[in-house]
Write an enzyme that holds these catalytic residues in place. Structure first.
Site, PDB file in Angstrom:
ATOM      1  N   GLU A 182       2.553   3.876   2.809  1.00  0.00           N
ATOM      2  CA  GLU A 182       2.706   5.338   2.891  1.00  0.00           C
ATOM      3  C   GLU A 182       2.458   5.699   4.346  1.00  0.00           C
ATOM      4  O   GLU A 182       1.317   5.677   4.811  1.00  0.00           O
ATOM      5  CB  GLU A 182       1.679   6.040   1.989  1.00  0.00           C
ATOM      6  CG  GLU A 182       1.709   5.594   0.533  1.00  0.00           C
ATOM      7  CD  GLU A 182       2.811   6.266  -0.275  1.00  0.00           C
ATOM      8  OE1 GLU A 182       3.445   7.208   0.233  1.00  0.00           O
ATOM      9  OE2 GLU A 182       3.041   5.840  -1.417  1.00  0.00           O
ATOM     10  N   CYS A 187       0.368  14.126   6.745  1.00  0.00           N
ATOM     11  CA  CYS A 187       1.649  13.421   6.885  1.00  0.00           C
ATOM     12  C   CYS A 187       2.805  14.318   6.482  1.00  0.00           C
ATOM     13  O   CYS A 187       3.908  14.192   6.993  1.00  0.00           O
ATOM     14  CB  CYS A 187       1.638  12.157   6.030  1.00  0.00           C
ATOM     15  SG  CYS A 187       1.225  12.487   4.308  1.00  0.00           S
TER      16      CYS A 187
HETATM   17  P1  NAD Z   1      -3.543   3.977  11.620  1.00  0.00           P
HETATM   18  O1  NAD Z   1      -2.307   3.247  11.268  1.00  0.00           O
HETATM   19  O2  NAD Z   1      -4.004   3.970  13.018  1.00  0.00           O
HETATM   20  O3  NAD Z   1      -4.782   3.431  10.756  1.00  0.00           O
HETATM   21  C1  NAD Z   1      -4.764   3.435   9.347  1.00  0.00           C
HETATM   22  C2  NAD Z   1      -5.735   2.378   8.838  1.00  0.00           C
HETATM   23  O4  NAD Z   1      -5.255   1.094   9.187  1.00  0.00           O
HETATM   24  C3  NAD Z   1      -7.137   2.468   9.402  1.00  0.00           C
HETATM   25  O5  NAD Z   1      -8.065   2.238   8.372  1.00  0.00           O
HETATM   26  C4  NAD Z   1      -7.179   1.330  10.420  1.00  0.00           C
HETATM   27  O6  NAD Z   1      -8.461   0.815  10.666  1.00  0.00           O
HETATM   28  C5  NAD Z   1      -6.311   0.300   9.733  1.00  0.00           C
HETATM   29  N1  NAD Z   1      -5.719  -0.721  10.600  1.00  0.00           N
HETATM   30  C6  NAD Z   1      -5.482  -0.671  11.934  1.00  0.00           C
HETATM   31  N2  NAD Z   1      -4.901  -1.824  12.355  1.00  0.00           N
HETATM   32  C7  NAD Z   1      -4.755  -2.612  11.271  1.00  0.00           C
HETATM   33  C8  NAD Z   1      -4.200  -3.914  11.050  1.00  0.00           C
HETATM   34  N3  NAD Z   1      -3.688  -4.631  12.041  1.00  0.00           N
HETATM   35  N4  NAD Z   1      -4.203  -4.400   9.804  1.00  0.00           N
HETATM   36  C9  NAD Z   1      -4.707  -3.690   8.769  1.00  0.00           C
HETATM   37  N5  NAD Z   1      -5.246  -2.442   8.918  1.00  0.00           N
HETATM   38  C10 NAD Z   1      -5.269  -1.925  10.147  1.00  0.00           C
HETATM   39  O7  NAD Z   1      -3.329   5.467  11.102  1.00  0.00           O
HETATM   40  P2  NAD Z   1      -4.307   6.721  11.302  1.00  0.00           P
HETATM   41  O8  NAD Z   1      -4.203   7.206  12.707  1.00  0.00           O
HETATM   42  O9  NAD Z   1      -5.644   6.410  10.747  1.00  0.00           O
HETATM   43  O10 NAD Z   1      -3.642   7.777  10.307  1.00  0.00           O
HETATM   44  C11 NAD Z   1      -2.656   8.675  10.669  1.00  0.00           C
HETATM   45  C12 NAD Z   1      -1.311   8.216  10.159  1.00  0.00           C
HETATM   46  O11 NAD Z   1      -1.348   8.103   8.728  1.00  0.00           O
HETATM   47  C13 NAD Z   1      -0.207   9.219  10.435  1.00  0.00           C
HETATM   48  O12 NAD Z   1       0.942   8.567  10.876  1.00  0.00           O
HETATM   49  C14 NAD Z   1       0.018   9.886   9.088  1.00  0.00           C
HETATM   50  O13 NAD Z   1       1.297  10.463   8.937  1.00  0.00           O
HETATM   51  C15 NAD Z   1      -0.197   8.736   8.167  1.00  0.00           C
HETATM   52  N6  NAD Z   1      -0.463   9.210   6.816  1.00  0.00           N
HETATM   53  C16 NAD Z   1       0.486   9.009   5.844  1.00  0.00           C
HETATM   54  C17 NAD Z   1       0.290   9.514   4.557  1.00  0.00           C
HETATM   55  C18 NAD Z   1       1.311   9.317   3.469  1.00  0.00           C
HETATM   56  O14 NAD Z   1       0.978   9.506   2.298  1.00  0.00           O
HETATM   57  N7  NAD Z   1       2.546   8.972   3.791  1.00  0.00           N
HETATM   58  C19 NAD Z   1      -0.888  10.201   4.267  1.00  0.00           C
HETATM   59  C20 NAD Z   1      -1.819  10.396   5.279  1.00  0.00           C
HETATM   60  C21 NAD Z   1      -1.606   9.886   6.546  1.00  0.00           C
END
Ligand code: NAD
Length: 473
Positions: A229, A263
């Site tokens: 997502e 998002c």
């Molecule tokens: P991010 O991708 O930076 O981090 C998300 C999570 O992934 C964190 O817990 C982080 O520690 C972890 N992570 C980082 N590197 C990783 C790796 N290599 N392997 C596994 N996990 C790893 O995102 P963010 O800045 O925390 O969140 C914002 C983003 O989330 C925006 O793009 C937003 O649109 C999206 N989002 C999507 C939805 C949806 O339902 N589509 C909902 C909310 C947020």
């Protein structure tokens, strides 16, 4: 011992909290423990699992204040945190009500009269959940609750930017032994997320496209399902016949709720040129009525930008737009107040798709408004984007709205409203393009993602087969 991670407070900018990620070996041991617990959890049956989850809910209700306070510290905003805790609690009820029927096996005939089919399903043993910072509690539990009811054990790694809610939540969890054995929240950043994928049988990831790629690659290497997502850049199309008062109110809400850190926030607005001026004037007037939740958390509706990295992105998008000729009508800058980063609702015109603000995810309370001359042009502009999460269409003709909605490349379209996707739990939806991958988490199918289907094919007569044994010689 892993290196501790200091956590910034979004209102003060001070690093006032520390998390210590588990070393990979300890993480593996925890996963192993959850797998052992899962065997008993599955045998418990759905009614037993519902009893455990309802008991957890009661403890959460009694500890709700502590949980909400931690979430408020994580995010710097009050009313949205209260709604987030409420939504989490009601999601337990919702899934407990739905699960018994969803988990019922079925018996059927097959195309061969003497072969009966019993359709059963087997839960994935250990589900991993990796979640972002914008709705820390909701997004770390949205997949967790249905996965638990399906009979899986779950390990969750919430964002390292907003981890304060984990301690009070774990305190509630530890009072329910059956659940404690199959659910754990681990603290850590990207490396812990990457380590976790190595130990699970299915991964639910909510976050950015960039990390989504890494998660998808790691899951593919392991040959496990990955539900992704990811980000959005939702468009709103306002057609000539739209009710402007309704449209401006809905779009303003959907753009700035949670300070645009959603998002499915409306991040681009395309308006028929005949009503363009009136539309953005109304939007500016309404935007001026909203206040920052500063100096106190109750001073207004707009909370701080939670992630410092995101504050820099919002600023970069604004500067890029301004340098290319965009005109700011209100807001327009990321400002530091009391150590936190803040941005007032911002309406911008004279924008184009050469600007980041129209094509990349901004994740702030920013409303760029662009005129269009034909409906076809509006649809092309809405689709001129790598994202395809959701969208909105405004017009007094429902027929025309549906015609336009059909042509927009996104999984949810709100008609004569905006941002409904975050409020409506019914209706299956898939993300289009780079906004995600895998089955719908919304709708009853959300729970079924955690099951592997199994068909028992039962012979009901005593004829020998294959047929050649029946030719007695
Ligand atoms: P991010 O991708 O930076 O981090 C998300 C999570 O992934 C964190 O817990 C982080 O520690 C972890 N992570 C980082 N590197 C990783 C790796 N290599 N392997 C596994 N996990 C790893 O995102 P963010 O800045 O925390 O969140 C914002 C983003 O989330 C925006 O793009 C937003 O649109 C999206 N989002 C999507 C939805 C949806 O339902 N589509 C909902 C909310 C947020």
């Amino acid at each position: 011992m892993s290196k501790p991670i200091e956590v910034r407070n979004p209102r003060t900018g001070k690093f006032d909290y520390v998390i210590v990620p588990p070393p990979p070996k300890l993480l593996s041991q925890q996963c192993h423990r959850l797998r052992r617990g899962q065997i008993i959890w599955q045998k418990l049956g759905v009614e037993g699992r519902i009893t455990a989850l309802k008991a957890w809910k009661q403890v959460i209700l009694s500890e709700r204040t502590l949980l909400t306070e931690a979430l408020v510290s994580d995010t710097g905003r009050l009313s949205t945190s209260i709604i987030e805790v409420d939504s989490f609690i009601s999601s337990i009820d919702k899934w407990c009500n739905l699960a018994p029927q969803l988990l019922q096996g079925t018996a059927k005939n097959t195309s061969i009269p003497f072969i009966a089919l019993q359709q059963t399903a087997v839960p994935y043993a250990l589900v991993g959940v990796i979640s972002p910072w914008n709705f820390p509690l909701l997004l770390s539990t949205i997949d967790t609750i249905p996965a638990l009811l399906a009979g899986c054990a779950v390990i969750v790694k919430p964002s390292e930017i907003t981890p304060r809610f984990v301690a009070p939540l774990m305190t509630t969890l530890n009072t329910i032994p059956q659940l404690r054995d199959v659910l754990n929240f681990v603290e850590g950043a990207g490396q812990t997320g990457a380590d976790l994928i190595e130990d699970v049988d299915l991964i639910c990831f909510t976050g950015s496209i960039e990390t989504g790629h890494l998660v998808a690659e790691a899951a593919a290497q392991k040959f496990i399902p990955a539900f992704l997502e990811l980000g959005g850049k939702d468009p709103a199309i306002v057609l000539e016949s739209a009710d402007l008062d309704l449209a401006t109110s809905a779009i303003l809400w959907a753009s700035v709720a949670n300070t645009g850190q959603s998002c499915s926030a409306i991040e681009r607005i395309y308006v028929a040129e005949s009503i363009f001026e009136e539309f953005y004037h109304q939007l500016v007037t309404k935007a001026h009525q909203l206040k920052l939740a500063y100096p106190t958390i109750e001073s207004g509706e707009i909370g701080p930008i939670i992630s410092e990295k995101q504050a820099a992105i919002i600023n970069d998008h604004l500067q890029d737009a301004i340098s290319k000729g965009a005109v700011i009508h209100c807001g327009g800058k990321v400002e530091e107040l009391g150590g936190g980063w803040w941005c007032r609702p911002t309406v911008i015109t004279k924008v184009s798709h050469s600007m980041k603000i129209m094509t990349e995810e901004t994740f702030g309370p920013i409303m760029p408004v662009m005129p269009f001359s034909t409906i076809e042009e509006a649809i092309n502009l809405a689709n001129d984007c790598i994202y395809g999460l959701s969208a909105a269409v405004f017009t007094q003709s429902e027929e025309l709205a549906i015609e336009v909605a059909d042509k927009i490349e996104a999984g949810v379209i709100s008609i004569n409203d905006a941002g409904l996707t975050s409020l409506i739990n019914e209706g299956e939806r898939n993300a289009f393009k780079f906004s995600g991958l895998g089955g719908s988490r919304i709708g009853t199918i959300g729970l079924k993602r955690f099951l592997r289907k199994k068909a028992l094919l039962i012979k009901t007569n005593s004829n020998k087969d294959p047929w050649w044994f029946n030719d007695e010689v």
